[in-house]
Design a protein around this motif. Structure first.
Motif, mmCIF file in Angstrom:
data_model
loop_
_atom_site.group_PDB
_atom_site.id
_atom_site.type_symbol
_atom_site.label_atom_id
_atom_site.label_comp_id
_atom_site.label_asym_id
_atom_site.label_seq_id
_atom_site.Cartn_x
_atom_site.Cartn_y
_atom_site.Cartn_z
ATOM 1 N N ILE A 385 0.845 -1.204 0.000
ATOM 2 C CA ILE A 385 0.000 0.000 0.000
ATOM 3 C C ILE A 385 0.880 1.253 0.000
ATOM 4 N N ALA A 386 1.865 1.277 0.899
ATOM 5 C CA ALA A 386 2.749 2.442 1.003
ATOM 6 C C ALA A 386 3.566 2.628 -0.268
ATOM 7 N N ASP A 387 4.074 1.537 -0.843
ATOM 8 C CA ASP A 387 4.900 1.626 -2.042
ATOM 9 C C ASP A 387 4.126 2.167 -3.238
ATOM 10 N N GLU A 388 2.824 1.900 -3.284
ATOM 11 C CA GLU A 388 1.997 2.403 -4.383
ATOM 12 C C GLU A 388 1.456 3.801 -4.097
ATOM 13 N N GLY A 389 1.857 4.372 -2.956
ATOM 14 C CA GLY A 389 1.406 5.721 -2.617
ATOM 15 C C GLY A 389 -0.062 5.783 -2.257
ATOM 16 N N LEU A 390 -0.617 4.675 -1.781
ATOM 17 C CA LEU A 390 -2.025 4.599 -1.437
ATOM 18 C C LEU A 390 -2.190 4.600 0.079
ATOM 19 N N THR A 391 -3.410 4.741 0.552
ATOM 20 C CA THR A 391 -3.669 4.732 1.987
ATOM 21 C C THR A 391 -4.816 3.792 2.306
ATOM 22 N N MET A 392 -4.718 3.146 3.433
ATOM 23 C CA MET A 392 -5.735 2.194 3.870
ATOM 24 C C MET A 392 -6.965 2.916 4.403
ATOM 25 N N PRO A 393 -8.113 2.247 4.434
ATOM 26 C CA PRO A 393 -9.263 2.808 5.144
ATOM 27 C C PRO A 393 -8.929 2.984 6.624
ATOM 28 N N PRO A 394 -9.601 3.903 7.297
ATOM 29 C CA PRO A 394 -9.351 4.083 8.733
ATOM 30 C C PRO A 394 -9.545 2.782 9.498
ATOM 31 N N LYS A 395 -8.817 2.652 10.576
ATOM 32 C CA LYS A 395 -8.917 1.487 11.452
ATOM 33 C C LYS A 395 -8.738 0.182 10.675
ATOM 34 N N SER A 396 -7.665 0.118 9.903
ATOM 35 C CA SER A 396 -7.344 -1.125 9.204
ATOM 36 C C SER A 396 -6.369 -1.976 10.006
ATOM 37 N N THR A 397 -5.593 -1.346 10.870
ATOM 38 C CA THR A 397 -4.575 -2.081 11.621
ATOM 39 C C THR A 397 -4.556 -1.648 13.081
ATOM 40 N N TYR A 398 -4.344 -2.609 13.957
ATOM 41 C CA TYR A 398 -4.021 -2.335 15.362
ATOM 42 C C TYR A 398 -2.647 -2.967 15.573
ATOM 43 N N ILE A 399 -1.659 -2.128 15.788
ATOM 44 C CA ILE A 399 -0.267 -2.580 15.708
ATOM 45 C C ILE A 399 0.396 -2.582 17.072
ATOM 46 N N GLU A 400 1.130 -3.650 17.339
ATOM 47 C CA GLU A 400 1.997 -3.734 18.504
ATOM 48 C C GLU A 400 3.449 -3.773 18.043
ATOM 49 N N PRO A 401 4.375 -3.246 18.858
ATOM 50 C CA PRO A 401 4.215 -2.911 20.269
ATOM 51 C C PRO A 401 3.637 -1.520 20.500
ATOM 52 N N LYS A 402 3.098 -1.336 21.710
ATOM 53 C CA LYS A 402 2.658 -0.031 22.176
ATOM 54 C C LYS A 402 3.634 0.432 23.257
ATOM 55 N N LEU A 403 4.291 1.557 23.002
ATOM 56 C CA LEU A 403 5.286 2.048 23.947
ATOM 57 C C LEU A 403 4.661 2.932 25.012
ATOM 58 N N ARG A 404 5.384 3.106 26.085
ATOM 59 C CA ARG A 404 4.981 4.014 27.153
ATOM 60 C C ARG A 404 5.525 5.416 26.897
ATOM 61 N N SER A 405 4.787 6.405 27.322
ATOM 62 C CA SER A 405 5.234 7.791 27.208
ATOM 63 C C SER A 405 6.156 8.134 28.373
ATOM 64 N N GLY A 406 7.153 8.992 28.078
ATOM 65 C CA GLY A 406 7.999 9.527 29.132
ATOM 66 C C GLY A 406 9.213 8.703 29.486
ATOM 67 N N VAL A 407 9.443 7.570 28.785
ATOM 68 C CA VAL A 407 10.616 6.741 29.093
ATOM 69 C C VAL A 407 11.880 7.349 28.484
ATOM 70 N N THR A 408 11.775 7.785 27.250
ATOM 71 C CA THR A 408 12.826 8.589 26.619
ATOM 72 C C THR A 408 12.169 9.819 26.011
ATOM 73 N N ILE A 409 12.828 10.948 26.104
ATOM 74 C CA ILE A 409 12.285 12.210 25.591
ATOM 75 C C ILE A 409 13.322 12.852 24.687
ATOM 76 N N TYR A 410 12.845 13.316 23.526
ATOM 77 C CA TYR A 410 13.727 13.967 22.545
ATOM 78 C C TYR A 410 13.416 15.452 22.519
ATOM 79 N N GLU A 411 14.393 16.268 22.858
ATOM 80 C CA GLU A 411 14.210 17.720 22.878
ATOM 81 C C GLU A 411 14.697 18.334 21.552
ATOM 82 N N PHE A 412 13.995 19.388 21.134
ATOM 83 C CA PHE A 412 14.408 20.086 19.907
ATOM 84 C C PHE A 412 14.225 21.593 20.079
#
Length: 412
Positions: A385-412
């Motif tokens: 899908i990505a290689d053809e420049g297309l997009t999936m319908p909403p809610k097509s994938t539920y992907i793991e892993p799910k990370l936690r917030s605040g473990v590493t922080i990137y400042e800019f």
């Protein structure tokens, strides 16, 4: 060529990481949020929900400023420290189902996103991009990495494996019974090797975090236009990412629930489906599909198997062959009258970690009239899908892993 660089993470001290780390705040109910903040003064939720301190719901620019203030307070109080050397962070999650995810937390380039080295498979919503861009500009940090996936690489895998033989900087288990580990990799030779291996990769893919990455790109463009001395090496030209090999990405399906049959009787609805699928009534036997173009359906107390008829499988693109697109174009839109999958209140979604028993209970309760079960999309389909420049319908994938917030922080 993917440019993946080390950075000096701001992160919790070893003794407080398990207290600081949180799920994305949007995943909590209001009662859960309040309970966690009532009893845990170190939770990252205090930073992203600054109005809690004033017992007030604060929104917009005022909230962004207060988020920044709470973050600075955590640094001033020594809850957060910043590493002295640019590092890659080797991260591993062992979830309660026994699945293991190992990868690298690093900074990925916004230019790679713009030149399609980093490819997406989902559409983003412009107003959400701009809201989050304004948020990022005010707070000045990423606290939850974008999930990227790359082709399996033995050299990178060997480095990850070797460092995991050492004692981890962090090891903590969440209330979800997932165990998280982090190692800091600041060895220059290893960093150079990993960097060169990513430079050899023509393409990497966004698995989760499309709005976060798009907003970072918008912010980089804005800050570039405001900086007369822009060089391209400024921290705002990157966004924090968690990169894992394709073989470790876990994709679950998103099942569909619809509140009514669009004015059709059960019999008429089944007749319309019969033109598209071979239908078999499975009675009260809980049925889940096991291959592409096979669907399950729960309707009026019965499970059905739906097998796409061969005269309906003339596909011109990777999107046409996607099961979520097939269900949308063959059933949801023409028969059930649902054209806007994002905003139509007649449709709801249940990710595949909840099985068809969940669908059955919701239909039996009368909240929904019919439910559909699908097979999970594969990494190969996602990439096509990505290689053809297309997009999936909403809610097509539920992907793991799910990370936690605040473990590493990137400042800019």
């Amino acid at each position: 060529m993917a440019k993946i660089i080390p950075f000096k993470a701001v992160r919790p001290t070893r003794d407080k990481v398990t207290l600081v780390a949180s799920r994305s705040y949007q995943s909590y109910t209001q009662a859960e949020l309040e309970a966690r903040m009532d009893y845990n003064p170190f939770s990252f939720l205090h930073i992203v929900n600054p109005g809690y301190k004033y017992h007030k719901d604060i929104k917009g620019k005022d909230r962004y400023t207060l988020v920044k203030n709470r973050y600075l307070e955590f640094k001033e109080d020594g809850i957060f420290i910043q590493d002295e050397k640019p590092s890659y962070y080797i991260y591993k999650i062992v979830n309660r189902d026994g699945l293991t995810f190992s990868g690298i937390i690093a900074a990925a380039g916004t230019e790679d996103y713009q030149t399609d080295v980093i490819k997406k498979h989902e559409d983003t919503i412009e107003y959400r991009e701009n809201i989050f861009k304004d948020y990022l500009k005010t707070v000045g940090f990423n606290a939850e990495p974008v999930l990227l996936t790359y082709p399996d690489n033995k050299i990178v895998a060997n480095i990850i494996s070797e460092i995991q033989k050492e004692r981890s900087e962090y090891e903590f288990t969440t209330t979800y019974r997932d165990t998280h580990y982090l190692w800091k990799l600041d060895d220059k030779d290893s960093i150079r090797t990993i960097s060169l291996e990513f430079e050899k990769m023509k393409t990497i893919y966004i698995a989760d975090g499309h709005h976060r990455s798009a907003s970072s790109v918008l912010l980089a463009e804005q800050l570039k236009s405001e900086n007369k001395k822009h060089t391209g090496n400024e921290p705002y030209n990157y966004f924090m990412s968690f990169l894992i090999p394709e073989s470790e990405l876990k994709i679950h399906e998103f099942n569909r629930l619809v509140k009514d049959l669009n004015g059709l009787s059960k019999e008429t609805f089944l007749i319309k489906l019969d033109a598209i699928f071979r239908i078999e009534n499975r009675g009260n036997q809980l049925y889940e599909p096991s291959k592409k173009h096979h669907f399950s359906m729960y309707l009026d107390g019965d499970f059905y198997s739906l097998f796409l008829r061969k005269n309906n499988d003339a596909f011109k693109t990777a999107l046409d062959a996607l099961d979520t697109q097939i269900l949308y174009k063959k059933v949801l839109e023409p028969i059930l009258g649902i054209s806007d999958l994002r905003n139509d209140t007649r449709i709801a979604y249940s990710h595949g970690k909840n099985d068809m028993a969940t669908i059955k209970s919701k239909v039996d309760s009368g909240e929904f009239a019919v439910g559909f079960g699908l097979v999970a999309i594969t990494v190969k389909e996602l990439k096509a899908i990505a290689d053809e420049g297309l997009t999936m319908p909403p809610k097509s994938t539920y992907i793991e892993p799910k990370l936690r917030s605040g473990v590493t922080i990137y400042e800019f």
